[in-house]
Design a protein around this motif. Structure first.
Motif, PDB file in Angstrom:
ATOM      1  N   GLN A 143      -0.907   6.141  -3.734  1.00  0.00           N
ATOM      2  CA  GLN A 143      -0.080   6.167  -4.945  1.00  0.00           C
ATOM      3  C   GLN A 143      -0.791   7.020  -6.003  1.00  0.00           C
ATOM      4  O   GLN A 143      -1.977   6.799  -6.283  1.00  0.00           O
ATOM      5  CB  GLN A 143       0.136   4.754  -5.483  1.00  0.00           C
ATOM      6  CG  GLN A 143       1.050   4.773  -6.701  1.00  0.00           C
ATOM      7  CD  GLN A 143       1.418   3.377  -7.186  1.00  0.00           C
ATOM      8  OE1 GLN A 143       0.616   2.464  -7.132  1.00  0.00           O
ATOM      9  NE2 GLN A 143       2.649   3.234  -7.668  1.00  0.00           N
ATOM     10  N   GLU A 203      -4.531   6.000  -5.537  1.00  0.00           N
ATOM     11  CA  GLU A 203      -5.073   4.705  -5.097  1.00  0.00           C
ATOM     12  C   GLU A 203      -4.598   4.507  -3.657  1.00  0.00           C
ATOM     13  O   GLU A 203      -3.413   4.695  -3.359  1.00  0.00           O
ATOM     14  CB  GLU A 203      -4.559   3.545  -5.965  1.00  0.00           C
ATOM     15  CG  GLU A 203      -5.062   2.191  -5.439  1.00  0.00           C
ATOM     16  CD  GLU A 203      -4.639   0.983  -6.265  1.00  0.00           C
ATOM     17  OE1 GLU A 203      -3.934   1.160  -7.282  1.00  0.00           O
ATOM     18  OE2 GLU A 203      -5.007  -0.136  -5.866  1.00  0.00           O
ATOM     19  N   LEU A 240      -3.106  -0.496   1.410  1.00  0.00           N
ATOM     20  CA  LEU A 240      -3.020  -0.776   2.839  1.00  0.00           C
ATOM     21  C   LEU A 240      -1.604  -1.227   3.249  1.00  0.00           C
ATOM     22  O   LEU A 240      -0.963  -1.977   2.518  1.00  0.00           O
ATOM     23  CB  LEU A 240      -4.035  -1.881   3.161  1.00  0.00           C
ATOM     24  CG  LEU A 240      -4.291  -2.206   4.608  1.00  0.00           C
ATOM     25  CD1 LEU A 240      -4.788  -0.977   5.368  1.00  0.00           C
ATOM     26  CD2 LEU A 240      -5.332  -3.321   4.716  1.00  0.00           C
ATOM     27  N   ARG A 241      -1.166  -0.785   4.378  1.00  0.00           N
ATOM     28  CA  ARG A 241       0.124  -1.225   4.923  1.00  0.00           C
ATOM     29  C   ARG A 241      -0.073  -1.686   6.355  1.00  0.00           C
ATOM     30  O   ARG A 241      -0.865  -1.112   7.104  1.00  0.00           O
ATOM     31  CB  ARG A 241       1.142  -0.060   4.906  1.00  0.00           C
ATOM     32  CG  ARG A 241       1.502   0.408   3.503  1.00  0.00           C
ATOM     33  CD  ARG A 241       2.307  -0.669   2.764  1.00  0.00           C
ATOM     34  NE  ARG A 241       2.612  -0.323   1.391  1.00  0.00           N
ATOM     35  CZ  ARG A 241       1.896  -0.744   0.333  1.00  0.00           C
ATOM     36  NH1 ARG A 241       0.806  -1.473   0.502  1.00  0.00           N
ATOM     37  NH2 ARG A 241       2.262  -0.429  -0.885  1.00  0.00           N
ATOM     38  N   ASN A 287      -9.426  -0.515  -2.871  1.00  0.00           N
ATOM     39  CA  ASN A 287      -9.626  -1.900  -3.330  1.00  0.00           C
ATOM     40  C   ASN A 287     -10.717  -2.558  -2.495  1.00  0.00           C
ATOM     41  O   ASN A 287     -10.723  -2.455  -1.264  1.00  0.00           O
ATOM     42  CB  ASN A 287      -8.333  -2.696  -3.161  1.00  0.00           C
ATOM     43  CG  ASN A 287      -7.279  -2.248  -4.148  1.00  0.00           C
ATOM     44  OD1 ASN A 287      -7.343  -2.596  -5.322  1.00  0.00           O
ATOM     45  ND2 ASN A 287      -6.327  -1.435  -3.674  1.00  0.00           N
ATOM     46  N   ASP A 339      -9.927  -3.875 -11.912  1.00  0.00           N
ATOM     47  CA  ASP A 339      -8.500  -4.030 -11.610  1.00  0.00           C
ATOM     48  C   ASP A 339      -7.927  -5.255 -12.319  1.00  0.00           C
ATOM     49  O   ASP A 339      -8.667  -6.171 -12.674  1.00  0.00           O
ATOM     50  CB  ASP A 339      -8.365  -4.226 -10.086  1.00  0.00           C
ATOM     51  CG  ASP A 339      -7.039  -3.713  -9.566  1.00  0.00           C
ATOM     52  OD1 ASP A 339      -6.203  -3.306 -10.384  1.00  0.00           O
ATOM     53  OD2 ASP A 339      -6.856  -3.711  -8.331  1.00  0.00           O
ATOM     54  N   GLN A 387      -0.400  -4.778 -14.425  1.00  0.00           N
ATOM     55  CA  GLN A 387       0.995  -4.328 -14.560  1.00  0.00           C
ATOM     56  C   GLN A 387       1.901  -5.355 -15.234  1.00  0.00           C
ATOM     57  O   GLN A 387       2.946  -5.000 -15.764  1.00  0.00           O
ATOM     58  CB  GLN A 387       1.571  -3.867 -13.231  1.00  0.00           C
ATOM     59  CG  GLN A 387       1.417  -4.824 -12.089  1.00  0.00           C
ATOM     60  CD  GLN A 387       2.081  -4.256 -10.833  1.00  0.00           C
ATOM     61  OE1 GLN A 387       3.288  -4.185 -10.754  1.00  0.00           O
ATOM     62  NE2 GLN A 387       1.281  -3.826  -9.882  1.00  0.00           N
ATOM     63  N   GLU A 406       6.900   2.060 -14.864  1.00  0.00           N
ATOM     64  CA  GLU A 406       8.142   2.300 -14.117  1.00  0.00           C
ATOM     65  C   GLU A 406       9.128   3.183 -14.861  1.00  0.00           C
ATOM     66  O   GLU A 406      10.062   3.714 -14.252  1.00  0.00           O
ATOM     67  CB  GLU A 406       8.802   0.950 -13.774  1.00  0.00           C
ATOM     68  CG  GLU A 406       7.964   0.134 -12.790  1.00  0.00           C
ATOM     69  CD  GLU A 406       8.625  -1.155 -12.346  1.00  0.00           C
ATOM     70  OE1 GLU A 406       9.654  -1.528 -12.943  1.00  0.00           O
ATOM     71  OE2 GLU A 406       8.108  -1.780 -11.402  1.00  0.00           O
ATOM     72  N   TYR A 454       5.646   3.412 -10.279  1.00  0.00           N
ATOM     73  CA  TYR A 454       6.772   4.007  -9.562  1.00  0.00           C
ATOM     74  C   TYR A 454       7.348   5.218 -10.312  1.00  0.00           C
ATOM     75  O   TYR A 454       7.909   6.127  -9.713  1.00  0.00           O
ATOM     76  CB  TYR A 454       7.877   2.966  -9.364  1.00  0.00           C
ATOM     77  CG  TYR A 454       7.489   1.824  -8.422  1.00  0.00           C
ATOM     78  CD1 TYR A 454       6.348   1.914  -7.626  1.00  0.00           C
ATOM     79  CD2 TYR A 454       8.287   0.680  -8.316  1.00  0.00           C
ATOM     80  CE1 TYR A 454       5.997   0.875  -6.774  1.00  0.00           C
ATOM     81  CE2 TYR A 454       7.950  -0.353  -7.458  1.00  0.00           C
ATOM     82  CZ  TYR A 454       6.781  -0.249  -6.698  1.00  0.00           C
ATOM     83  OH  TYR A 454       6.441  -1.255  -5.857  1.00  0.00           O
TER      84      TYR A 454
END
Ligand SMILES: Nc1nc2c(ncn2[C@@H]2O[C@@H]3COP(=O)(O)O[C@H]4[C@@H](O)[C@H](n5cnc6c(=O)[nH]c(N)nc65)O[C@@H]4COP(=O)(O)O[C@H]3[C@H]2O)c(=O)[nH]1
Length: 881
Positions: free
Chosen positions: A656, A669, A672-673, A729, A791, A815, A851, A870
């Motif tokens: 991102q 950044e 993980l997926r 992270n 963070d 956020q 956003e 986003y």
């Protein structure tokens, strides 16, 4: 259900019988609820009545004062004490009692024990242990002989003695402990009217006391009582819960395993009290004291008498008198010889501790004969089980107090060790000089064994040998404290065998018992040594699991795994006398930490969970907390899948973008997926916590790190991307690894790009965890050139004082504040404060979760250095980034 056996406890009545009965009846009824084979009733008896009741075997158990017990046991043959009463004074347990010696406060001429010589002393009764014997013994020890004061018996109750002293009928008085306090409380006497003599200061004994403490009343059984019945009765008495109002109202705290009644015996022997009033007149100690002089006298007398009888008829009268003396002495000698040959082992040493005489019992008990021990020191008996300090302490006592009694271990000639009750006395001559030491001992192996058996009965289930409910409760209470101390979860498992009652009825109870024993064994084998497996009765078992770790979910999964293991163990076939049986069980689990629940609540919850398991079809495991249930199920699934995910290459890094104030790209950044082959994309917030709890985050984090390094390395090939910074992270568990810094630097070395291109995002909570270790590691990595971002800033409790000292590069505004900053002035204020704070600390600041354009503009105006969200780009695979 067979009819219960009726058994009677005879209790000594030292006050009107109806009062004693009223006090004990409710306790006995309470006890009866727990007795399956016996029904108890209580009967109070005055002194002589109790004696006849025992003689006529009208009673089955006796609860009486220690001296009367010794007298009854001696003449009527009672069992050893099975349990000792613990009384209660204002809810403080009193395991012992003693004597009080007191005078009128104004009698200034009576200060110490020796001032009582020649005085009149009131006592309730000469036979009373607490009202006479203890004080007389204490005075004797202090050199005040029995015949040096005049004793006035006032009769029972003890209060009469107090009145006698206050009214001047006696100059001092003896009563048992507690009497004065009770009279004070009822306003019968004034505290300043009385002074205690020889007052003892025992911190945990709340009553006035002038003597040492002696054990409370023993409970003993008659010889005719069936041992299993006695065991059951004693088991229930030992496990009475002092918190029940019935006990509290009766001023009874409960019962303990039998105390040592030897000191009482010793006291009675010395005072020549019943039953020692016959033997005591001729104790070996007495004879030894007088024996030598008198014997010599006697022998001389014989010679003189013989000579005189031949030569001087005129001396006939004197001669006959001397002959009488001689007869007496012969009698003494004969009796002393008998006394020396008691069942107790006896040996005598000289001042150099050389053994000069032993009796037959000594030879039988130790296996040595005369030749082997005479001239040796008692060290020949030394078992090697006590250190030098132990023996030094004994000798110190003998030197100071003239004697020692206690338990120790001796060794036989065969090498076998055995426990003894031993007494050592310094024998003194008329001038008070020690001439010899006399030691007696008896083998107490049998008593020790019965103590062990009683302990077994009190804390273990007789059928399976597992802990009983009482022991389990003790362990739970301990677990409350240790779990709080170690911040580690525990679990209570309620296990109930499915349809056992039906099986038990069809297979027969004997077989049923055998089955339960096998189940118990399998349960024990399914858990760790430190865990408690208990049987609560019937087919219900309870297991206490400890040390399940600091994370609730982790603990839930461990408890689930162990429960699954238990279900598998229980479901293995049982082969009993050629028939095969199959069983299943239902398990209810409740997790706990610290003292948030009572034992009862905890039990109830596990029990409820177990019923839930039963209701849902049996052969199942249920948690009391439904969210635990769900979490445990999902987590164990995720955990199993996660273990394979790296190998099967199911992970991918998304990137991102992070942009500068002017909109230019600063870097990315890495996020993980996990592409699960069946469940599709699993969000990190769902699997990262599981990976944390199971430790799988360590290899996963390593994988992320390597991937990130590869990416930066690739960017180095492209001049337009050489300056891009990539953030990853780092989870707390990963960072806490001892080898984290070393491995991180080692891994990085293989790639050789500028270290500041890799940024590490740490959360506030990670920092708070173990501040000094964390700061140390951050500094080491920072020295190697790596940068850190904090963070989720604003959600934790970072203190400014240490933020200043951290090698941080950047604060990342959480956020949640960014999300509402345009609508919620409070969030806007927080965002503004964080930005100001970052500037003050000379740190960069980045807002995440941006956003909308409006948010981006507002943040830029507030002076935010970097933005991510986003609006600038969603996390995406690299080719698209
Ligand atoms: N609603 C909204 N969300 C946005 C926006 N921009 C970014 N996000 C999401 O916010 C999260 C930011 O990451 P995080 O706070 O470090 O929070 C991360 C991080 O704590 C953890 N995580 C992700 N990858 C890793 C990893 O490789 N290692 C470790 N230890 N943790 C990771 O999982 C958390 C969640 O990751 P993601 O689901 O990828 O969620 C990411 C990201 O997709 C936005 O404009 N609106």
């Amino acid at each position: 259900n067979l009819a219960k056996k009726n058994l009677t406890i005879g209790i000594l009545a030292f006050e009107p019988k109806h009062l004693i009965k009223a006090n004990w009846q409710p306790i006995i009824e309470h006890v009866n609820q727990y007795l399956t084979h016996v029904s108890l009733q209580v009967e109070p008896y005055y002194y002589d009545e109790l004696y006849s009741a025992v003689a006529r075997r009208e009673v089955d158990f006796v609860l009486t004062n220690s001296a009367y017990y010794i007298e009854l046991a001696h003449s009527q043959g009672l069992s050893s004490p099975l349990a000792s009463l613990i009384t209660s004074y204002k809810n403080t347990p009193l395991r012992g009692f003693g004597g009080v010696i007191f005078t009128q406060a104004e009698r200034t001429n009576i200060q110490g024990l020796s001032d009582l010589k020649g005085k009149r002393i009131a006592t309730p009764k000469l036979g009373s242990v607490g009202g006479y014997m203890m004080q007389a013994y204490e005075m004797l020890q202090a050199g005040v002989e029995l015949d040096s004061y005049k004793v006035i018996e006032t009769g029972l109750p003890h209060e009469k003695t107090v009145w006698a002293v206050l009214q001047g009928e006696a100059e001092a008085g003896f009563v048992r402990t507690g009497v004065l306090e009770s009279m004070l409380e009822r306003g019968l006497i004034q505290a300043d009217a009385i002074r205690i003599i020889n007052q003892q200061e025992l911190t945990d004994f709340p009553l006035a006391l002038s003597t040492r403490l002696y054990p409370e009343w023993p409970l003993a059984a008659m010889a005719h009582v069936n041992t299993a019945h006695a065991g059951q009765v004693v088991g229930v008495f030992l496990t009475l819960d002092h918190n029940t109002s019935i006990l509290r109202e009766a001023n009874v705290y409960g019962f303990s395993v039998p105390a040592d009644y030897e000191p009482i015996r010793e006291l009675m022997r010395t005072l020549k009290a019943k039953p020692y009033n016959i033997e005591a007149a001729i104790t070996w100690r007495d004879i030894w004291r007088t024996h030598r002089e008198e014997s010599i006298l006697a022998m001389t007398a014989i010679l003189v008498i013989l000579a005189l009888s031949l030569l001087l008829v005129a001396y006939t009268r004197r001669l006959s008198k001397t002959l009488e003396q001689l007869k007496d002495n012969e009698e003494d000698l004969r009796i002393s010889a008998v006394a020396f040959d008691t069942l107790e082992a006896i040996f005598i040493t000289d001042l150099n501790e050389r053994i000069i005489r032993v009796n037959n019992a000594f030879k039988q008990l130790t296996g040595y004969d005369d030749k082997e021990v005479l001239g040796q020191t008692p060290r020949i008996l030394s078992s090697g089980m006590h250190d030098a300090d132990f023996y030094r302490q004994i000798w110190r006592e003998i030197k100071t107090f003239g004697g020692w009694t206690g338990e120790l271990w001796n060794k036989r000639k065969s090498g076998e060790r055995f426990p003894v009750q031993q007494a050592i006395t310094a024998v003194k001559d008329v001038r008070g000089q020690t001439t010899h030491y006399l030691s007696t001992f008896s083998d107490i192996t049998v008593r020790k064994l019965s103590e062990e058996q009683i302990h077994q009965l009190a804390f273990y289930d007789p059928l399976t040998g597992l802990a009983n409910r009482r022991l389990l409760e003790d362990h739970i209470v301990q677990a409350f404290s240790s779990s709080a101390r170690n911040k580690s979860y525990c679990a209570l498992l309620f296990i109930d065998l499915d349809h056992f009652k039906h099986l038990n009825d069809t297979m027969g109870h004997k077989q049923g018992d055998e089955l339960l024993k096998v189940v118990a064994q399998r349960l024990k084998e399914s858990v760790r040594d430190g865990d408690t497996v208990a049987r609560q009765g019937g087919d219900e078992f309870i297991i206490l699991l400890e040390d399940l770790g600091e994370f609730k979910h982790d603990a839930a999964i461990s408890a689930q795994t162990i429960s699954e293991k238990i279900l598998t163990a229980i479901s293995q076939p049982y082969l009993l006398t050629d028939t095969q049986y199959i069983l299943t069980a239902s398990i209810g689990i409740n997790l706990f930490i610290d003292h948030h629940e009572t034992v009862e609540e905890l039990m109830k919850r596990s029990d409820l969970a177990m019923y839930q398991a039963k209701a849902e079809g049996r052969d199942a495991i249920r948690f009391f907390d439904p969210s635990m249930q769900e979490a445990a199920a999902r987590r164990s699934e995720i955990e199993a899948d996660l273990r394979q995910a790296i190998e099967l290459e199911q992970f991918e890094l998304y990137y991102q973008p992070k942009v500068n104030r002017d909109g230019s790209l600063n870097g990315y950044e890495a996020l993980l997926r996990w592409h699960h082959p069946v469940k599709g994309m699993i969000p990190p917030l769902e699997f990262i916590p599981v990976a944390e709890e199971t430790g799988l985050i360590v290899p996963i984090g390593q994988w992320v790190f390597m991937q990130a390094c590869h990416t930066i390395k690739q960017w180095q090939q492209d001049s337009s991307k050489q300056q891009l910074i990539l953030a990853i992270n780092i989870s707390a568990r990963q960072f806490r690894q001892k080898s984290f810094v070393a491995e991180f630097i080692k891994g990085y070395m293989e790639f050789g790009f500028p270290a500041h291109l890799l940024e590490l995002e740490l959360t506030e909570s990670l920092l708070m965890d173990d501040v000094s270790a964390t700061v140390g590691k951050m500094k080491e990595l920072n020295q190697a050139g790596f940068l850190f971002a904090l963070d989720d800033f604003g959600t934790g409790f970072s203190s400014l004082s240490y933020l200043k000292n951290l090698p941080l590069n950047c604060l990342k505004i959480d956020q949640s504040f960014v999300h509402d900053m345009l609508e919620d002035p409070e969030d806007a204020a927080i965002v503004e404060t964080i930005i100001t704070l970052a500037k003050t600390l000379k740190l960069k600041v980045i807002a995440e979760g941006v956003e909308t354009q409006e948010q981006a503009i507002a943040l830029r105006e507030l002076g935010c250095d970097l933005m991510q969200g986003y609006y600038f780009g969603k996390p995406a695979p690299l080719p698209l980034a």
